[in-house]
Design a protein around this motif. Structure first.
Motif, mmCIF file in Angstrom:
data_model
loop_
_atom_site.group_PDB
_atom_site.id
_atom_site.type_symbol
_atom_site.label_atom_id
_atom_site.label_comp_id
_atom_site.label_asym_id
_atom_site.label_seq_id
_atom_site.Cartn_x
_atom_site.Cartn_y
_atom_site.Cartn_z
ATOM 1 N N ILE A 63 -8.712 -9.847 -4.689
ATOM 2 C CA ILE A 63 -8.887 -9.350 -3.315
ATOM 3 C C ILE A 63 -8.170 -10.214 -2.285
ATOM 4 C CG2 ILE A 63 -10.589 -8.944 -1.490
ATOM 5 C CD1 ILE A 63 -12.488 -7.923 -3.715
ATOM 6 N N LYS A 64 -8.300 -11.516 -2.350
ATOM 7 C CA LYS A 64 -7.697 -12.392 -1.338
ATOM 8 C C LYS A 64 -6.181 -12.203 -1.283
ATOM 9 C CE LYS A 64 -7.621 -17.218 0.208
ATOM 10 N NZ LYS A 64 -6.212 -17.497 0.335
ATOM 11 N N GLU A 65 -5.521 -12.271 -2.428
ATOM 12 C CA GLU A 65 -4.064 -12.118 -2.461
ATOM 13 C C GLU A 65 -3.647 -10.714 -2.020
ATOM 14 O OE1 GLU A 65 -0.292 -12.598 -5.542
ATOM 15 O OE2 GLU A 65 -2.234 -13.460 -6.090
ATOM 16 N N ARG B 275 -5.242 -8.691 0.082
ATOM 17 C CA ARG B 275 -5.413 -8.577 1.542
ATOM 18 C C ARG B 275 -4.251 -9.238 2.294
ATOM 19 N NH1 ARG B 275 -10.172 -6.549 3.262
ATOM 20 N NH2 ARG B 275 -11.988 -6.701 1.927
ATOM 21 N N GLU B 276 -3.812 -10.380 1.800
ATOM 22 C CA GLU B 276 -2.686 -11.068 2.434
ATOM 23 C C GLU B 276 -1.435 -10.193 2.413
ATOM 24 O OE1 GLU B 276 -2.525 -14.724 0.208
ATOM 25 O OE2 GLU B 276 -4.287 -15.536 1.232
ATOM 26 N N ARG B 277 -1.175 -9.541 1.287
ATOM 27 C CA ARG B 277 0.007 -8.690 1.166
ATOM 28 C C ARG B 277 -0.123 -7.452 2.037
ATOM 29 N NH1 ARG B 277 5.072 -9.751 0.347
ATOM 30 N NH2 ARG B 277 5.614 -7.999 1.649
ATOM 31 N N LYS C 221 -1.679 -7.142 4.825
ATOM 32 C CA LYS C 221 -1.455 -7.533 6.219
ATOM 33 C C LYS C 221 0.046 -7.628 6.513
ATOM 34 C CE LYS C 221 -2.694 -10.943 9.677
ATOM 35 N NZ LYS C 221 -3.421 -12.164 9.994
ATOM 36 N N GLU D 218 -12.214 0.803 3.317
ATOM 37 C CA GLU D 218 -12.530 0.065 2.094
ATOM 38 C C GLU D 218 -14.013 0.131 1.775
ATOM 39 O OE1 GLU D 218 -13.368 -4.438 3.667
ATOM 40 O OE2 GLU D 218 -11.311 -3.935 3.144
ATOM 41 N N THR E 163 -16.692 -1.907 -1.448
ATOM 42 C CA THR E 163 -16.785 -2.758 -2.625
ATOM 43 C C THR E 163 -17.758 -2.105 -3.595
ATOM 44 O OG1 THR E 163 -16.406 -4.694 -1.233
ATOM 45 C CG2 THR E 163 -17.292 -5.096 -3.421
#
Length: 102
Positions: free
Chosen positions: A14-16, A18-20, A22, A41, A43
């Motif tokens: 999820i973290k990676e 979300r960064e992409r 953005k 979104e 979960t």
């Protein structure tokens, strides 16, 4: 013209992801023919993310040019989306949708 993506993102990715997302959303909003976008979104019970983006474009031509611009930007960055999705276990269902008027 609506371009809709539905992503399944494993909890660990999820973290990676979300960064992409953005980076991509910031890029496309500057392209000619872009009208607006939205993201949705939720979960699931296992902590995985289901993420939907809807990007509205003025025309099919604007959308096609945007796709070309995104691919050129990826090449410039050295970013390989399919490789990232495979590495992180992300799946995507995407398509061009038209609004239904009843």
């Amino acid at each position: 013209m609506n371009f809709i993506d539905k992503f399944f993102v494993p909890a660990a990715a999820i973290k990676e992801f979300r960064e992409r997302v953005k980076i991509n959303r910031n890029f496309i909003e500057k392209l000619p023919g872009f009208i607006e976008d939205a993201a949705y979104e939720y979960t699931d019970n296992d902590g995985n993310l289901i993420f939907i983006t809807v990007a509205m474009w003025q025309s099919a031509e604007a959308l096609n040019k945007a796709k070309e611009a995104v691919q050129a930007e990826y090449k410039k960055e050295g970013f390989d989306a399919p490789a990232m999705f495979k590495r992180l276990g992300i799946t995507v269902d995407r398509g061009i949708y038209t609004r239904v008027h009843e």
